[in-house]
Structures are given as structure tokens and as C-alpha cells.
Design a protein around this motif. Structure first.
Motif, mmCIF file in Angstrom:
data_model
loop_
_atom_site.group_PDB
_atom_site.id
_atom_site.type_symbol
_atom_site.label_atom_id
_atom_site.label_comp_id
_atom_site.label_asym_id
_atom_site.label_seq_id
_atom_site.Cartn_x
_atom_site.Cartn_y
_atom_site.Cartn_z
ATOM 1 N N THR A 189 0.856 -1.199 0.000
ATOM 2 C CA THR A 189 0.000 0.000 0.000
ATOM 3 C C THR A 189 0.885 1.239 0.000
ATOM 4 O O THR A 189 2.075 1.165 0.321
ATOM 5 N N SER A 190 0.287 2.374 -0.351
ATOM 6 C CA SER A 190 1.088 3.603 -0.285
ATOM 7 C C SER A 190 0.263 4.730 0.342
ATOM 8 O O SER A 190 -0.965 4.712 0.305
ATOM 9 N N ILE A 191 0.989 5.681 0.902
ATOM 10 C CA ILE A 191 0.328 6.840 1.527
ATOM 11 C C ILE A 191 0.023 7.855 0.420
ATOM 12 O O ILE A 191 0.910 8.176 -0.370
ATOM 13 N N PRO A 192 -1.212 8.343 0.339
ATOM 14 C CA PRO A 192 -1.533 9.251 -0.760
ATOM 15 C C PRO A 192 -0.732 10.556 -0.705
ATOM 16 O O PRO A 192 -0.256 10.960 0.357
ATOM 17 N N HIS A 193 -0.572 11.172 -1.878
ATOM 18 C CA HIS A 193 0.008 12.522 -1.942
ATOM 19 C C HIS A 193 -1.138 13.518 -1.867
ATOM 20 O O HIS A 193 -2.303 13.157 -2.086
ATOM 21 N N LEU A 194 -0.765 14.762 -1.637
ATOM 22 C CA LEU A 194 -1.783 15.814 -1.534
ATOM 23 C C LEU A 194 -2.684 15.841 -2.770
ATOM 24 O O LEU A 194 -3.907 16.009 -2.666
ATOM 25 N N LYS A 195 -2.070 15.654 -3.935
ATOM 26 C CA LYS A 195 -2.896 15.735 -5.167
ATOM 27 C C LYS A 195 -3.887 14.572 -5.254
ATOM 28 O O LYS A 195 -4.967 14.718 -5.822
ATOM 29 N N ASP A 196 -3.559 13.420 -4.664
ATOM 30 C CA ASP A 196 -4.515 12.305 -4.643
ATOM 31 C C ASP A 196 -5.761 12.663 -3.830
ATOM 32 O O ASP A 196 -6.828 12.085 -4.020
ATOM 33 N N LEU A 197 -5.582 13.590 -2.898
ATOM 34 C CA LEU A 197 -6.716 13.990 -2.051
ATOM 35 C C LEU A 197 -7.428 15.218 -2.620
ATOM 36 O O LEU A 197 -8.344 15.764 -2.006
ATOM 37 N N GLY A 198 -6.967 15.669 -3.783
ATOM 38 C CA GLY A 198 -7.651 16.773 -4.472
ATOM 39 C C GLY A 198 -7.047 18.149 -4.240
ATOM 40 O O GLY A 198 -7.707 19.164 -4.458
ATOM 41 N N PHE A 199 -5.767 18.204 -3.829
ATOM 42 C CA PHE A 199 -5.144 19.507 -3.560
ATOM 43 C C PHE A 199 -3.856 19.673 -4.359
ATOM 44 O O PHE A 199 -3.251 18.692 -4.782
#
Ligand code: FAD
Length: 436
Positions: A189-199
Motif C-alpha cells: 500500500t502507499s500513503i496518498p500525496h496531496l494531489k490524490d486527495l484533491g489539492f
């Protein structure tokens, strides 16, 4: 020592993102030969809510990412793997339990509306028997030692505090014991980046009063710095109403809010500091404020969903307005009041606002503009790096006159500005564009 279970234990991290003084983690390690941990970045937390604000804006999202990265690193040292997913827990926990033969899930006990709904959905998603071990682990004074019936919690803070201080002891901290190396599993698994969360990526504002990173390590560094390295804690009571810089107050709240720092850890650090350098009004006052934090949690336990209702816990039937222009001016810092404006711009640019600022802008919104307090609370929920459901809704109700303020005060924002920003130092920082 009790026999450890063959089945793997799962620690589901929620708002308890730390390894030290974490009851769920400690219990899982004690009860099971193998332990896995999981954290969900719930997509719902990054969507727009009823008043049109995203539940979580970029400041807290970034802080959360940093926190989870640090948690993963610290769990690794205990030979526990943290799996991370961008998904709702109710869609996924049952898959993990099947895959790893898990029958017990350990988590921090949460009681507010959304968390309870999530719990119900999770339970429905399991066809087999699963044990949920939940513990209150976000308090200074543990509910189990405070009350059997939350209806008896006083509605006035001072009565609450005095009783607690007289009769209840703060529990000692817990420390986790590492598991053997074989407990680690492959982690794809990987920890999302800010852009994955819409920012979009962003830089911390150079004038931000909160320039720290997320995570337990950063929290413990700040604790050590504020107490032992700089001894700023000795002056806390005098400086706590400040507006400029990192050190007028502890700045512990963002770490406390997501549980990367426990209130008990702060308490016992204060006791250590007092034993070495002596107690004074300021060292006591940090504990006093932590009791306020507990108090709003007890009020939310007592009143449940009433803390989100327009009438608040007092069920007041005020007439509120929701004029969009007035709300926009408040948000953007373009009201007629320069002190309110400076504070609101600070919040928008940094995700931070001082306690003095919060009281003033909330009073202005609710008692000057007469806007529905829940809109202000929802905007704070979105922007604040230290958003905590109980502290936010409890304080908003308090200021709006539908909560625990026995005097129902209105702040005179211009007098407050004279008192706390006499030389315009604070307003100059945030109103530069309009002043010159
Ligand atoms: C309208 C409004 C909304 C607020 N929303 C939040 C929120 O979402 N999350 C949050 O943590 N705090 C909230 N607060 C409380 C307070 O403003 C912040 O806790 C404080 O400014 C955080 O800065 P600090 O950590 O430097 O606090 P310090 O002054 O150093 O205090 C130490 C700790 O005591 C606790 N504390 C201090 N004041 C309060 C208070 N009034 N209520 C509850 N706990 C307190 C906090 O955990 C804080 O970290 C709100 C206050 C108002 C008036």
C-alpha cells in the motif's frame, strides 16, 4: 503473563495516530502473537459538506499525510506494518480481516454522529463474528474514572474542573513493547500525496504562527522545546493571549487533535518540568486548558448530536441569518472590522488562528452579523489545522450563546484589538495589502 492469541490482532488507527501512550496498540501487542495496523484516508473527509466547504482543506490534509508517514515509521520500529488505504473503512476492513485471519479489531472509541454511523456500517459488513475492542484514549481524565452517567456532567466548567482536580487522578502513560521482526509483512500500500486527495502542493506561509510538521516525533520535539529547551512554559499564562509568532502558546492542538500527542503525555511532562524547575501559575495553566479540552468532550458525550444542532445544547430558538455576502466578507477578511479581517486572513492563508482571534471572529459572526453559528463552525472545521469536533463545536456554541457560557458575552472586537494588538503588529502582518 497471559497466553497470547494465535489470531492476528488489527489496530485500526483513527484519531490516535501515535505509538506512545496508545491503549489500543498496547492491548493488541499484549493479546496477540501477530499484529497489523491500518489507517484509512476516507474520501468522504475530502468532499464538500452541507454548507459548501470541504470537510478537510489542504492544511489539515498535509498535516495528516505527514502524521501517517511518521506513524508508519514508528510502527516499523516496533515491527508492526501499517497498511494505508484511500477508501472508506466500511468498504474494506472485512477484506483485511479475511486476508489476515483477524477476529479482533482494536480502535479508539469515538461517539460523534459520523463515527457512530461508520461503526454501524462496519459491523454490518461482517458476516462472521468479529470482536471490537474500543477504548477512550483521547482524554486527560479517563471517562471510566470520571462518571458512570454523563448526564451528571455539570454545565458549568468551574464545577467540572474543581471536582476533577479534587477527586480524579490522571493515569500513567503506556509504552508499547516491540514484537519480533517476523511480525512485519510485505506492504504494497502507499500513503496518498496531496494531489490524490484533491489539492495542489503548497508552501507553509512564511509568516505562519504554526510552522511545524505533522507526526508524533515533531509533537515530542515541540513539547521538549516549549518546556525544557526554551522554558517558555514558565510564561504561558502571560503570553497565551498573544497573536504573533510561534511561542505565545504551546501550539500542541494540531497534534492533540489527530492524536499524535496524548494529553496525558503533556500532563506528565509538566509534572517532570515542575519537579525539576518548580511549579508556577503558568505550568498549572496549561493543565487548566487541557481540562477545557476534556470538558468539551464530556459535553459532547452528555449531549450527543445536540452539539451540531442550531439551538445547541441550550436548545435556544434564536433567529439566525445566512446572508451570503456577509459570510463571504467574513471568510475573506473584508468586513468593516480590521481585527476580524486580520484574523480571518491568517486562517485562510495558514490554517491557524490564535484562541483570542477565534473568540473574536466567532463572536463577530454570531453576535454582530447574526449569522447561523454552524456556518462558522463548518468553515473552521474545513480550514483549521487543529480541528477537533468537540473543541470546535463546543467553543462555537459557547461563543454563539447556545452552549456553556453562563454569561453569554459579546466581544467588543475594537476594544480587544486595542488591548491585544495596540501597536498593530498583528494586523500589519495580515492586512499589508489593504493598509499600504
Ligand atoms: C470558535 C472556536 C473554535 C475552536 N476550535 C478548536 C478546534 O477545532 N480544535 C482545537 O483544538 N481547539 C479549538 N479551539 C480552542 C482553542 O482556540 C485552541 O485549542 C487553541 O487556540 C490551540 O492553540 P494552542 O495549542 O497553542 O493552545 P494553548 O493555549 O497552548 O492551550 C493548550 C491546549 O489546551 C487546549 N485548549 C486551550 N484552549 C481551549 C479551548 N478554548 N477549548 C478547548 N481546548 C482548549 C488545547 O488542546 C491546547 O492545545 C477553538 C476555540 C474557539 C473560540
Amino acid at each position: 503473563m497471559q497466553q497470547k492469541q494465535e489470531n492476528t490482532g488489527l489496530v485500526w488507527f483513527r484519531n490516535n495516530l501515535r505509538v506512545n501512550d496508545n491503549v489500543s496498540l498496547k492491548k493488541a501487542i499484549e493479546n496477540h502473537k501477530r499484529v497489523i495496523a491500518v489507517f484509512y484516508f476516507n474520501p468522504k473527509h475530502f468532499k464538500k459538506e452541507i454548507f459548501g466547504f470541504k470537510k478537510t482543506e489542504k492544511f489539515r490534509a498535509q498535516f495528516l499525510i505527514e502524521t501517517v508517514k511518521n506513524l508508519q515509521k514508528n510502527l516499523q520500529k516496533l515491527n508492526i506494518t501499517l497498511l494505508t488505504f484511500y477508501d472508506a473503512p466500511q468498504n474494506h476492513l472485512n477484506k483485511i480481516c479475511k486476508e489476515f485471519n483477524i477476529d479482533t479489531i482494536y480502535s479508539q472509541k469515538e461517539w460523534t454522529k459520523e463515527e457512530v454511523e461508520t461503526n454501524k456500517l462496519i459491523q454490518q459488513s461482517f458476516s462472521n463474528k468479529i470482536y471490537f475492542i474500543e477504548d477512550y484514549d483521547q482524554f486527560l481524565y479517563n471517562p471510566e474514572t470520571v462518571s458512570n452517567d454523563f448526564n451528571n456532567i455539570p454545565n458549568v466548567f468551574t464545577s467540572f474542573r474543581k471536582k476533577l482536580e479534587k477527586s480524579v487522578k490522571v493515569k500513567s502513560e503506556t509504552t508499547p513493547t516491540p514484537l519480533p521482526k517476523e511480525n512485519l509483512i510485505e506492504n504494497q500500500t502507499s500513503i496518498p500525496h496531496l494531489k490524490d486527495l484533491g489539492f495542489h502542493n503548497f508552501e507553509i506561509h512564511p509568516k505562519s504562527a504554526f510552522k511545524f510538521s505533522g507526526g508524533e516525533d515533531a509533537a515530542l520535539n515541540r513539547l521538549n522545546n516549549y518546556f525544557f529547551e526554551t522554558k517558555k512554559v514558565n510564561f504561558y499564562k502571560k503570553t497565551r493571549n498573544g497573536l504573533v509568532g510561534t511561542d505565545y502558546s504551546t501550539k500542541f492542538s494540531p497534534w492533540l487533535a489527530n492524536g499524535s500527542l496524548s494529553a496525558k503525555t503533556i500532563y506528565w511532562k509538566i509534572k517532570e518540568f515542575e519537579a525539576e524547575f518548580g511549579a508556577n501559575q503558568s505550568t498549572y495553566w496549561v493543565v487548566f486548558e487541557l481540562i477545557w479540552r476534556d470538558y468539551f468532550k464530556y459535553i459532547s458525550l452528555k449531549y450527543d448530536n445536540r452539539i451540531f444542532k442550531i439551538g445547541g445544547i441550550l436548545e435556544k430558538n434564536y433567529t439566525w441569518n445566512s446572508d451570503e455576502n456577509l459570510i463571504e466578507n467574513w471568510i475573506n477578511g473584508t468586513t468593516k472590522d480590521d481585527f476580524v479581517n486580520a484574523n480571518m486572513i491568517e486562517l485562510k492563508e495558514t490554517g491557524w488562528m490564535s484562541n483570542r482571534g477565534r473568540q473574536n471572529v466567532a463572536s463577530y459572526l454570531t453576535k454582530e452579523l447574526l449569522i447561523d453559528w454552524r456556518i462558522g463552525a463548518a468553515y473552521f472545521e474545513s480550514l483549521l489545522i487543529d480541528y477537533d469536533v468537540h473543541s470546535n463545536y463546543g467553543n462555537w456554541m459557547y461563543v454563539a450563546g447556545v452552549g456553556n457560557d453562563p454569561r453569554d458575552r459579546k466581544f467588543n472586537t475594537q476594544l480587544e484589538a486595542k488591548r491585544y494588538d495596540a501597536n498593530y503588529k498583528f494586523r500589519k502582518i495580515w492586512l499589508e495589502k489593504t493598509l499600504f
